[in-house]
Write a protein that holds these residues in place. Structure first.
Motif, mmCIF file in Angstrom:
data_model
loop_
_atom_site.group_PDB
_atom_site.id
_atom_site.type_symbol
_atom_site.label_atom_id
_atom_site.label_comp_id
_atom_site.label_asym_id
_atom_site.label_seq_id
_atom_site.Cartn_x
_atom_site.Cartn_y
_atom_site.Cartn_z
ATOM 1 N N ASP A 1 0.839 -1.187 0.000
ATOM 2 C CA ASP A 1 0.000 0.000 0.000
ATOM 3 C C ASP A 1 0.877 1.242 0.000
ATOM 4 O O ASP A 1 2.095 1.169 -0.199
ATOM 5 C CB ASP A 1 -0.942 -0.028 1.214
ATOM 6 C CG ASP A 1 -0.195 -0.279 2.517
ATOM 7 O OD1 ASP A 1 1.011 0.024 2.581
ATOM 8 O OD2 ASP A 1 -0.819 -0.788 3.470
ATOM 9 N N LYS A 2 0.269 2.376 0.267
ATOM 10 C CA LYS A 2 1.024 3.625 0.240
ATOM 11 C C LYS A 2 2.034 3.714 1.377
ATOM 12 O O LYS A 2 3.058 4.382 1.255
ATOM 13 C CB LYS A 2 0.048 4.802 0.303
ATOM 14 C CG LYS A 2 -0.872 4.904 -0.909
ATOM 15 C CD LYS A 2 -1.796 6.105 -0.791
ATOM 16 C CE LYS A 2 -2.714 6.192 -2.011
ATOM 17 N NZ LYS A 2 -3.640 7.342 -1.902
ATOM 18 N N ASP A 3 1.747 3.036 2.487
ATOM 19 C CA ASP A 3 2.633 3.125 3.651
ATOM 20 C C ASP A 3 3.833 2.198 3.531
ATOM 21 O O ASP A 3 4.963 2.564 3.853
ATOM 22 C CB ASP A 3 1.841 2.812 4.920
ATOM 23 C CG ASP A 3 0.702 3.802 5.146
ATOM 24 O OD1 ASP A 3 0.861 4.966 4.719
ATOM 25 O OD2 ASP A 3 -0.335 3.406 5.719
ATOM 26 N N VAL A 4 3.592 0.951 3.100
ATOM 27 C CA VAL A 4 4.659 -0.050 3.052
ATOM 28 C C VAL A 4 4.694 -0.664 1.665
ATOM 29 O O VAL A 4 3.671 -1.089 1.133
ATOM 30 C CB VAL A 4 4.445 -1.155 4.107
ATOM 31 C CG1 VAL A 4 5.596 -2.153 4.054
ATOM 32 C CG2 VAL A 4 4.308 -0.553 5.495
ATOM 33 N N GLN A 5 5.872 -0.698 1.094
ATOM 34 C CA GLN A 5 6.084 -1.315 -0.212
ATOM 35 C C GLN A 5 7.129 -2.412 -0.060
ATOM 36 O O GLN A 5 8.202 -2.181 0.492
ATOM 37 C CB GLN A 5 6.563 -0.281 -1.236
ATOM 38 C CG GLN A 5 5.508 0.729 -1.646
ATOM 39 C CD GLN A 5 4.550 0.178 -2.683
ATOM 40 O OE1 GLN A 5 4.933 -0.594 -3.562
ATOM 41 N NE2 GLN A 5 3.283 0.556 -2.576
#
Length: 828
Positions: A610-614
């Motif tokens: 997601d936007k927080d963790v890649q």
């Protein structure tokens, strides 16, 4: 030669100047060619005014040039002493600009009709679509006008289209009960090419609402000449007491209009086509019915075709009745009883009855509100429209309104088509309609990307930028907006299917179309993130059931920072790969990519989250893979092992040479002595195998993209320890043989191909002999000695030498050098 026409031309100039002042010379093309240029085979260009020239005395050279006119005394210029002053005035006076003129384009009617008939349409069968659409417009006009003027429908309330054919006469008739045309309307609508009566009607009625008419260009009627030598139009308008007849022949630029002697129309138009010889098959009602179902089955008005049908009729079977009576008589005679008449035997005969039959019973459900259409109606429409026999897995029905308006229904089929392997073939899955009239099913690439070619559906829009023949969809913003909407709705439909609790429908969908979704991840960068959530793979923790990337992330260890995958040709091969041994043993999940497109899919995806963790997607067969949960003690032990095995590393690199880029000590091998990994930016072993199998593969690209091989050795394995011992004992020959065999074996276990299978097999056979206890060294020495002592055999004595050749010595079995206690081949 240059002066041959000069006297006459100057005479004409003088005549133009006669009676005018010499100081006011008008510009003439012969004296001022720049003012008005006439090009060959072209129209004159716009005249530009002369600049004002300052008067100056002519040079001697200029005067000398005019002196050449002296011998022309016998010419029409004789008696004009003012000639030098005239020329000076022409050279020094500025000319006024001519007035601007406006012209009207002219058309060559014969050529224009030839273009419309022979060059506009690529498929002549569309003539019926165009004529039926015109009839539908006429019916719509009648219905629209009857709202305010009920007398329009007087005498015939039915609004319908009737089509009949006569094979004997070679004619085809299309009749409607629409608004009809008067004499002036026939002249205006049929006598003027590219004049659309429908468009004119819509413009006049624009303030009163949408009448949902089809015609746009005013040339559809002339498609009749694609199949007809002659066209006759009979028409009756409610406001005109007379019925009129319009007639024209193909190839002619003239037509006739007269009052029809047969006034049998209450209201409407009858078009009779006198078919060409090569179009005689169109007089078949079966062919007409097929064309109607293809192009016009969703027209709002009933289309009836005069066609035959078989009607059953019960009749007496005379022969069967006679046999039954004889059998009854014989039976009565045997019993000495009187014979009674038997009931007649009936049989069914079929009579051919010609009648009007409705051919457009299907209704365009996309024009209705989705809440008013049942699930069964959606399924029945899907089966009837696309020829399917299984219910669709999912569907979506939506209407887009605003600057661009269209309606669409999209389906996910219940099974994959048999020709799905050919991605380059047109799928014809999206049927394009304009106001319920079928246009084409060959616009898939314009309306849908290739990876969604399995999605079937209909799109109906009047805003599409079609060309005049309605066969080419022009690139525009409207097409891009519709395409974007269709792709978004298709992905949302698949997401909804994937979110169902049971998941059986999505499993069926993935088995049929999973490769298309993976191809979409590669191709569609805009929707890559959405498509990645639809991906499903096998894994080390879910070999039987496919898992999503979200499920993988939910099972990741707290210290894990990457998503690991292993590409192979099967789950069994991926499970047995040496790269995953330590990871699986430590509980780290590894995705198994078993289809050829899988590796390209995840390589293009690169990251997931997601936007927080890649999370990075990491290929375990590449170099530089480290276990995320290694502690300080494990790292220190690995460094110590690498230092201890440094002589082995250097020896292996020296022995293998350029075949490996380098040799390193690995901490991710458990049972295997070594593995061959590839560099980060080259092809993996699996990708190299796939690219090698391509029929049109490029050898230069293979050489460029092939990854450099790196050998990783297991410091805890006995074979590596054995090589280390041999090096300590200075037995480099045996160590080198083991290094060769170790490298070739690791090629196989790592997914590569052995360079020389024959040499590798010979080494394996030698090891098998050693395992059986044969003294390989003694046997080799004996064979070498025999080769040296054997004399040269001439052709004459070859046969005798062959018969008297000594028998081959038998190898004496000896104990192997290394035999374990539980070796089944150990001699007693």
């Amino acid at each position: 030669m240059l002066l041959r026409g000069l006297p006459l031309r100057l005479s004409q100039v003088m005549m133009q100047l006669r009676g005018s002042h010499l100081g006011c010379l008008r510009p003439v093309s012969c004296l001022a060619p720049a003012a008005f240029q006439v090009r060959a085979n072209s129209t004159p260009s716009v005249a530009r005014p002369f600049p004002v020239l300052r008067r100056r005395n002519p040079s001697s050279a200029l005067l000398g040039s005019f002196s050449a006119l002296a011998p022309l005394r016998g010419s029409p210029l004789a008696g004009w002493p003012q000639m030098p002053g005239l020329l000076r005035a022409a050279a020094t006076e500025a000319a006024p600009a001519p007035t601007e003129e406006t012209f009207t384009y002219q058309a060559e009617v014969d050529r224009l009709m030839d273009i419309i008939v022979n060059s506009l349409y690529s498929n002549r069968e569309v003539f019926l679509r165009e004529l039926v659409s015109n009839a539908s417009d006429a019916l719509d006009k009648a219905r629209f006008l009857s709202v305010t003027d009920p007398s329009v429908m007087a005498g015939r309330e039915e609004l319908e289209i009737l089509i009949s054919a006569d094979k004997d006469k070679g004619t085809l008739t299309i009749e409607d009960t629409g608004i009809g045309m008067s004499r002036e309307q026939l002249l205006s609508n049929l006598g003027t090419i590219a004049r659309s009566g429908t468009r004119k009607f819509m413009e006049a009625m624009a303030a009163k609402g949408d009448s949902n008419l089809i015609g746009q260009f005013g040339v559809g009627f002339y498609s009749a000449f694609l199949v007809a030598d002659r066209v006759r139009v009979q028409s009756k308008n409610p406001e005109d007491p007379k019925q009129w007849l319009w007639e024209a022949a193909a190839g002619s630029h003239q037509y006739t209009i007269k009052e029809d002697t047969v006034s049998d129309l209450v209201r409407g138009t009858r078009i009779t086509l006198f078919l060409k010889e090569d179009a005689a098959e169109l007089a078949d009602p079966v062919r007409i019915t097929r064309l109607i179902k293809q192009y016009s089955q969703f027209i709002a008005f009933p289309i009836k075709v005069y066609s035959p049908k078989k009607e059953p009729r019960k009749v007496v079977d005379t022969e069967a009745t006679k046999r039954k009576q004889e059998a009854a008589d014989k039976k009565a005679a045997e019993k000495n009883e009187p014979s009674n008449p038997v009931d007649p035997v009936l049989k069914t005969e079929y009579d051919e009855v010609w009648d009007w039959r409705l051919e457009n019973e299907n209704k365009p459900i996309w024009t209705r509100s989705p809440k008013d259409v049942s699930e069964a109606a959606y399924n029945d429409f899907f089966k009837a429209t696309f020829g399917e026999f299984l219910d669709p897995l999912a569907h979506v029905h939506f209407n887009v309104e605003g600057t661009i308006e269209f309606s669409a229904i999209l389906y996910l089929p219940g099974m994959a088509p048999f020709e799905q392997q050919n991605m380059m073939q047109r799928s014809k899955s999206i049927k394009l309609y304009v106001k319920r009239v079928f246009i084409s099913d060959e616009f898939d690439e314009d309306l849908m990307p290739r990876y969604l070619s399995f999605v079937k559906g209909v799109v109906d829009s009047s805003d599409l930028p079609l060309n005049v023949s309605r066969e080419i969809l022009q690139e525009s913003r409207i097409v891009r907006v519709i395409r974007k909407q269709l792709v978004r709705r298709s992905i949302e439909m698949m997401e909804e299917l994937a979110g169902k609790e049971t998941g059986e429908d999505y499993k069926t969908f993935w088995d049929a179309f999973g490769r298309n979704i993976k191809y979409g991840v590669v191709e569609d960068t805009e929707n890559r993130e959405k498509l990645s959530k639809l991906l499903r793979f096998s894994s080390s923790k879910s070999e039987d059931n496919l898992t999503s990337l979200d499920e993988y992330v939910s099972r990741m260890k707290p210290t894990q920072k990457s998503i690991y995958y292993m590409a192979a040709d099967s789950v069994q091969a991926a499970r047995a790969a040496p790269f995953v041994e330590a990871m699986v043993a430590k509980g780290i999940e590894v995705l198994y990519l078993t289809e050829p497109i899988d590796e390209a899919c995840v390589t293009n995806l690169a990251k997931y989250g997601d936007k927080d963790v890649q999370y990075d997607l990491v290929d375990v067969s590449k170099e530089g893979v480290t276990l995320d949960e290694e502690g300080d003690e494990e790292k220190a032990a690995a460094e110590a092992a690498a230092k201890e095995l440094q002589p082995v590393v250097e020896f292996l690199k020296k022995s293998l040479g350029e075949r490996v880029e380098k040799v390193t000590v690995s901490n991710r091998l458990l049972d295997s002595p070594c593995a061959l990994v590839t560099s980060k930016f080259g092809w993996s072993a699996n990708m190299e195998r796939i690219m090698r199998s391509q029929a049109m593969g490029d050898a230069r690209a293979m050489e460029y993209m092939r990854g450099r091989k790196i050998m990783e050795i297991n410091p805890k394995h006995d074979i590596i320890s054995g090589i280390k011992t041999l090096l300590q004992e200075k037995d480099e020959d045996r160590a080198r043989d083991l290094a060769e065999l170790l490298y070739e074996t690791s090629l196989i276990t790592s997914g590569f191909q052995v360079d020389s299978p024959k040499d590798y097999a010979s080494k394996v056979f030698t090891l098998m002999k050693i395992a059986l206890g044969y003294d390989i060294l003694s046997e080799a020495e004996a064979q070498q000695a025999q080769a040296v002592s054997t004399p040269t055999v001439t052709p004459v004595t070859a046969a005798a030498a062959a018969t008297s050749a000594p028998t081959r010595p038998t190898a004496t079995p000896v104990d192997a050098e290394v035999v374990s206690e539980d070796d089944p081949w150990k001699k007693a």
